[in-house]
Design a protein around this motif. Structure first.
Motif, PDB file in Angstrom:
ATOM      1  N   ASP A 202      -6.225   7.765   5.309  1.00  0.00           N
ATOM      2  CA  ASP A 202      -5.433   6.986   4.353  1.00  0.00           C
ATOM      3  C   ASP A 202      -4.705   5.855   5.066  1.00  0.00           C
ATOM      4  N   ASP A 203      -5.493   4.987   5.715  1.00  0.00           N
ATOM      5  CA  ASP A 203      -4.927   3.791   6.330  1.00  0.00           C
ATOM      6  C   ASP A 203      -5.683   2.579   5.803  1.00  0.00           C
ATOM      7  N   GLU A 204      -5.357   1.388   6.313  1.00  0.00           N
ATOM      8  CA  GLU A 204      -5.982   0.162   5.797  1.00  0.00           C
ATOM      9  C   GLU A 204      -7.499   0.204   5.951  1.00  0.00           C
ATOM     10  N   PHE A 207      -8.984   2.792   3.567  1.00  0.00           N
ATOM     11  CA  PHE A 207      -8.956   2.317   2.187  1.00  0.00           C
ATOM     12  C   PHE A 207     -10.071   1.302   1.948  1.00  0.00           C
ATOM     13  N   ARG A 210     -13.367   3.127   1.664  1.00  0.00           N
ATOM     14  CA  ARG A 210     -13.504   3.791   0.362  1.00  0.00           C
ATOM     15  C   ARG A 210     -13.797   2.780  -0.732  1.00  0.00           C
ATOM     16  N   GLN A 211     -13.119   1.630  -0.659  1.00  0.00           N
ATOM     17  CA  GLN A 211     -13.355   0.616  -1.683  1.00  0.00           C
ATOM     18  C   GLN A 211     -14.771   0.049  -1.589  1.00  0.00           C
ATOM     19  N   THR A 244     -10.331  -0.770  -9.542  1.00  0.00           N
ATOM     20  CA  THR A 244      -9.955  -1.345  -8.244  1.00  0.00           C
ATOM     21  C   THR A 244      -8.507  -1.799  -8.262  1.00  0.00           C
ATOM     22  N   ARG A 247      -6.345   1.184  -7.889  1.00  0.00           N
ATOM     23  CA  ARG A 247      -6.357   1.701  -6.512  1.00  0.00           C
ATOM     24  C   ARG A 247      -5.501   0.834  -5.595  1.00  0.00           C
ATOM     25  N   PHE A 251      -2.310   2.266  -3.580  1.00  0.00           N
ATOM     26  CA  PHE A 251      -2.343   2.307  -2.121  1.00  0.00           C
ATOM     27  C   PHE A 251      -1.201   1.493  -1.524  1.00  0.00           C
ATOM     28  N   HIS A 252      -0.981   0.300  -2.050  1.00  0.00           N
ATOM     29  CA  HIS A 252       0.047  -0.588  -1.486  1.00  0.00           C
ATOM     30  C   HIS A 252       1.433  -0.301  -2.052  1.00  0.00           C
TER      31      HIS A 252
END
Length: 418
Positions: A202-204, A207, A210-211, A244, A247, A251-252
């Motif tokens: 779960d970091d940049e 992410f 995953r995207q 998207t 998400r 996330f942010h």
């Protein structure tokens, strides 16, 4: 006519956008449209509103109707110390590159880089892509990430890659052949997506991986649906963009601004799109987030635009003739005597013209001015489609960074070109 005139607010400079900021209030998502993909004025006023949302309302990311991999290159340019945003935008290749590789977006992204330079890394405002088309670019990005960070998942990733390779790296061919033969890469893609979602940290970087996997899954569905016709491919695309956006916000943990065409930003239920079985990003955002969403549309009466006569053809500056009689654009032009104006949709009861269905011009990347009287208009109830509307009577074409087309001209938004 007098009701229209009384509803209009002045619009001479960025300071006149205050009523839109007031309407935004504590909303967490602001979707800002454009009546065409090739108009300087829509881009610059959208950028002006976005700068104010970032500076005054604390919005933390911009998400655009563009490909995830290309926009991630721009994101690195505006949030880090890497290449100039101009160079990142100039590297766009997929037709129609002029949508994002233009001087107007470059100017905004350079401002965003300067803004971010004064902030710690975790508080910088990013620039991301919402769209679904980058099947191969995203698949290669997943492969690179898995090779470096998820070696135990490489076999699953490669199974998806090998499946698509059998169609010659051509999404159009993939869609056509899966229509003829009940065989597809859907199972391989679902396994790959599950593997990446379950394993990426779960970091940049995780992410982004995953995207990219989500893009591959969305693109696989999109290209299969596109060749079958009907509203399915449009809906797959807008649902992907809405997912998207959600998400990114999660996330942010930030408020987001969206840049996309009016046909995506506006609420489809206020148009004839709903009767055709189509949804929109704006409708989905409202359904999911209610009053946390503000939709802003644009319109213009005449001017010039960058577009192409056919899909994949060289884009150039075209005339935009005066809007056809009886349209929303003709109504506003006559009421405001050629001046700009800003409209913030009031609560009911409100002036009747807000609730009258009127044709509202929509110009895509493919445009033929000679067909102006027969097409290019979406029946629209303005007061239900947008929360605010920016009216720019005379507009000019935007300024692309390079000529069109490049080699890759796959029909991304065919047949809508929006």
């Amino acid at each position: 006519m007098n009701d229209v005139t009384r509803s209009a607010l002045r619009l001479t400079g960025e300071q006149d956008l205050d009523p839109v900021l007031d309407r935004v209030g504590e909303a967490t998502l602001v979707l800002i449209g454009e009546a065409s993909h090739g108009t300087h004025d829509f881009y610059t006023w959208r950028a002006a509103l976005t700068r104010r949302l970032i500076a005054e309302k604390g919005f933390g990311f911009v998400a655009v109707e563009g490909d995830w991999p290309d926009c991630e290159r721009v994101n690195r340019a505006v949030t880090g110390d890497g290449e100039d945003p101009f160079d990142a935008l100039y590297a766009y290749r997929r037709w129609p590159a002029f949508m994002w590789a233009n001087e107007e977006v470059a100017e905004f992204c350079r401002w965003l880089r300067r803004w971010n330079a004064a902030l710690p890394p975790g508080e910088r405002c990013g620039f991301h892509g919402l769209d679904v088309y980058s099947l191969w670019e995203s698949l290669r990005a997943v492969r690179r990430y898995a090779a470096a960070r998820l070696p135990g998942r490489m076999e699953t990733v490669m199974e998806a890659l090998y499946c698509f390779e059998s169609y010659g790296h051509d999404p159009r061919r993939y869609g056509l052949e899966t229509r003829l033969v009940p065989d597809s890469c859907e199972e391989e893609v679902v396994r790959m997506l599950r593997a990446v979602v379950e394993s990426a940290p779960d970091d940049e970087g995780g992410f982004a991986a995953r995207q990219n996997a989500e893009v591959v899954a969305g693109a696989e569905s999109y290209y299969r649906a596109m060749v079958r016709g009907g509203p399915a491919s449009w809906n797959i695309r807008d649902v992907h963009m809405a997912d998207t956006l959600d998400r990114l916000a999660a996330f942010h943990e930030a408020k987001g601004v969206v840049w996309a065409h009016n046909t995506h930003v506006g609420d489809a239920r206020a148009t004839d799109m709903a009767a055709a079985g189509m949804t929109s990003l704006g409708q989905l955002a409202r359904e999911r987030h209610g009053e946390d969403v503000v939709l802003v549309g644009f319109g213009g009466y005449r001017g010039t635009v960058v577009a192409a006569a056919n899909w994949g053809a060289r884009a150039h500056v075209m005339p935009v003739p005066p809007a056809r009689p009886g349209s929303l654009e003709a109504l506003l032009h006559d009421a405001l005597a050629g001046e700009r104006g800003l409209f913030v949709t009031p609560e009911r009861p409100r002036p009747r013209w807000y609730d009258e269905p009127l044709g509202h011009r929509a110009i895509g990347v493919v445009y033929r001015p000679e067909r102006e009287q027969r097409g290019n208009y979406v029946p629209t109830v303005l007061g239900d489609r947008y929360d605010a509307f920016i009216w720019l009577d005379v507009t000019e074409a935007l300024h692309p960074l390079h000529a069109e087309p490049w080699d890759d001209v796959e029909p991304e938004t065919y047949p809508s070109a929006m």
